[in-house]
Motif scaffolding. Structure first.
Motif, short mmCIF file in Angstrom:
data_model
loop_
_atom_site.label_atom_id
_atom_site.label_comp_id
_atom_site.label_asym_id
_atom_site.label_seq_id
_atom_site.Cartn_x
_atom_site.Cartn_y
_atom_site.Cartn_z
N ALA A 162 0.50 -1.36 0.53
CA ALA A 162 0.24 -0.21 -0.24
C ALA A 162 0.71 1.47 -0.21
N LEU A 163 2.24 1.15 0.66
CA LEU A 163 3.26 2.60 0.27
C LEU A 163 4.05 1.67 -0.59
N SER A 164 4.18 1.46 -1.70
CA SER A 164 5.08 0.33 -2.56
C SER A 164 6.16 1.84 -3.65
N ALA A 165 6.78 1.74 -3.64
CA ALA A 165 7.84 2.21 -4.98
C ALA A 165 7.07 1.87 -6.61
N THR A 339 -13.34 -8.32 -14.67
CA THR A 339 -12.03 -7.49 -14.22
C THR A 339 -12.50 -7.53 -13.15
N THR A 340 -11.60 -7.87 -12.42
CA THR A 340 -11.56 -8.45 -10.61
C THR A 340 -10.45 -7.46 -10.46
N THR A 341 -10.13 -6.64 -9.30
CA THR A 341 -9.02 -6.47 -8.67
C THR A 341 -9.69 -5.55 -7.80
N HIS A 342 -8.87 -6.05 -5.99
CA HIS A 342 -9.18 -5.54 -4.68
C HIS A 342 -8.98 -4.02 -5.16
N SER A 343 -9.34 -3.49 -4.52
CA SER A 343 -9.21 -1.77 -3.95
C SER A 343 -8.17 -1.34 -3.61
N MET A 344 -8.23 -2.28 -2.13
CA MET A 344 -6.89 -1.75 -1.72
C MET A 344 -5.32 -2.64 -2.70
N PRO A 345 -4.42 -1.87 -2.79
CA PRO A 345 -3.08 -2.69 -3.10
C PRO A 345 -3.12 -4.11 -1.97
N SER A 353 -4.33 -5.24 1.95
CA SER A 353 -3.80 -4.05 3.06
C SER A 353 -5.62 -3.64 3.83
N SER A 354 -4.82 -3.91 4.90
CA SER A 354 -6.63 -3.85 5.07
C SER A 354 -6.15 -2.60 6.71
N SER A 355 -4.95 -2.22 6.90
CA SER A 355 -4.54 -1.52 7.90
C SER A 355 -3.19 -0.57 7.63
N ILE A 356 -2.92 0.97 7.98
CA ILE A 356 -1.44 1.26 7.77
C ILE A 356 -1.41 1.93 8.71
N ILE A 357 0.00 2.07 9.16
CA ILE A 357 0.41 1.72 10.80
C ILE A 357 0.70 3.93 10.61
N LEU A 358 0.62 4.69 11.55
CA LEU A 358 0.79 5.99 11.49
C LEU A 358 1.43 6.42 12.89
#
Length: 412
Positions: A162-165, A339-345, A353-358
């Motif tokens: 989710a934060l990838s280059a 055509t199917t994809t996850h809305s989140m990477p 990806s289900s969460s993000i660390i802040l």
């Protein structure tokens, strides 16, 4: 001997600097092949500027991964000696892609469960690329890191997730070359805000808005570009032609040496030159020539499927058979695309990806907060899957198939 650097001018990042090891890798024939594999398969038939390739994308991912590594090293959250390894892994993250990128992978997976990451592993370990890497670092380490299997989770997440280059470069690059106005990402702000928490990649809380903007950009690019009905028409044609010709051309049975010689142009040349010795080869050749001349299939039905509902291969085959019967046409005149994809990477684990660390920093105090995606207002509305069902056919059959498809698929 002093390390020699080369600077490459790039429309996205201005200048990309390469060290001597990176230069030697990109000069190999295996890597140069990526110049002849378009980043977006057949999207150039809809967006004429989308001629960019896996080659420049790989350079861009390396560049952003290096920025991320430099940012973390400056904060003493990773050793500076790891930066070169992260750059190498990022440079090679797509080395296993075949012609037309993910489309060729779909053909491979019909007969053997193999991914471009697995092919990439073999290329890194067994080609001249591995020999070059071994002169400065451990090729096995680079190999693992390139496919998200490195020992340090946050380093895997720099390359994919989710934060990838990877995502930051492809959104910026695809937006630029298609002319789409959706890909607005401040990759400098995001990489400079990276932190490490419990071996995972985190983000300073002040950069949350930049993360939100990136997720919205990704969602919009899928809707406007990657899943565009005409873009998919070309891709459906390529996939159908390659599938029909697979037994004759041996596309899914190539060894590594044959595989790395294939490009978009070599496969298209093989398809348009097929002998018409049976109905499948004749159909494949016709489709390939129509693709090349931009006589694309026409979309006669489209529906966005909400929730987590998906359709298996057997269900899609039944849809095709039912529409063919209803329209009184042969099944090979009907093409069903989902055509199917996850809305989140996907994270390196291949799960959404289900969460993000802040990370919040105040007065020398560091406060981590794990935020579920579902709790981020702008992003939560996009969670789940994007799933679009379409029916295609040739122009001459358009009216018949449209009526049949609406009758059969309209109530789903």
């Amino acid at each position: 001997m002093k390390n020699q650097f080369l600077e490459i001018t790039d429309p996205i990042h201005d200048f990309i600097r390469l060290n001597s090891t990176e230069q030697k890798i990109i000069d190999t024939s295996v890597f140069q092949r990526l110049r002849r594999i378009k980043q977006l398969s057949g999207a150039h038939l809809t967006y004429p500027g989308a001629q960019h390739t896996r080659f420049e994308h790989s350079l861009g991912v390396m560049h952003i991964a290096g920025m991320a590594g430099t940012s973390l090293a400056s904060k003493k959250q990773m050793p500076g000696t790891d930066i070169d390894d992260i750059r190498l892994a990022a440079l090679l993250h797509d080395i296993g892609h075949g012609p037309f990128s993910h489309l060729f992978e779909e053909v491979l997976q019909k007969k053997k469960r193999i991914t471009h990451e697995q092919i990439g592993k073999e290329i890194i370990l067994k080609s001249e690329i591995g020999d070059i890497i071994s002169k400065t670092t451990d090729k096995k380490k680079i190999n693992r890191l390139a496919v998200g299997e490195g020992s340090k989770q946050f380093e895997n997440e720099i390359i994919s997730g989710a934060l990838s280059a990877d995502m930051m470069d492809y959104l910026l690059r695809d937006g630029y070359f298609t002319g789409a106005e959706h890909a607005k990402i401040d990759h400098n702000r995001i990489t400079n805000s990276f932190e490490v928490y419990k071996n995972k990649l985190a983000l300073q809380s002040s950069a949350l808005v930049n993360f939100e903007t990136m997720m919205i950009s990704r969602f919009q690019m899928f809707k406007a570009v990657y899943f565009h009905k005409t873009v998919r028409a070309g891709e459906v044609m390529l996939l159908e032609a390659m599938s029909l010709a697979d037994d004759h051309l041996g596309l899914s049975s190539m060894n590594a040496q044959e595989y790395v010689k294939q490009t978009d142009d070599t496969i298209l040349e093989k398809l348009t030159s097929l002998p018409e010795t049976n109905s499948e080869l004749k159909a494949a050749k016709k489709i390939a020539n129509d693709y090349q001349d931009r006589k694309l299939f026409k979309c006669v039905f489209e529906k966005t499927i909400s929730g987590k509902k998906t359709f298996g291969k057997n269900t899609l085959k039944q849809f095709r058979a039912d529409i063919a019967k209803k329209s009184k046409l042969a099944e090979n005149q009907i093409f069903i695309d989902t055509t199917t994809t996850h809305s989140m990477p996907l994270a390196p684990s291949k799960k959404e990806s289900s969460s993000i660390i802040l990370i919040k920093k105040e007065g020398g105090k560091i406060t981590p907060q794990i935020i579920p995606i579902s709790k981020i207002p702008l992003v939560s509305t996009m969670s789940g899957k994007m799933n679009i069902l379409r029916a295609y056919t040739q122009q001459k059959n358009r009216n018949k198939v449209e009526i049949a498809a609406k009758s059969i698929l309209g109530e789903l």
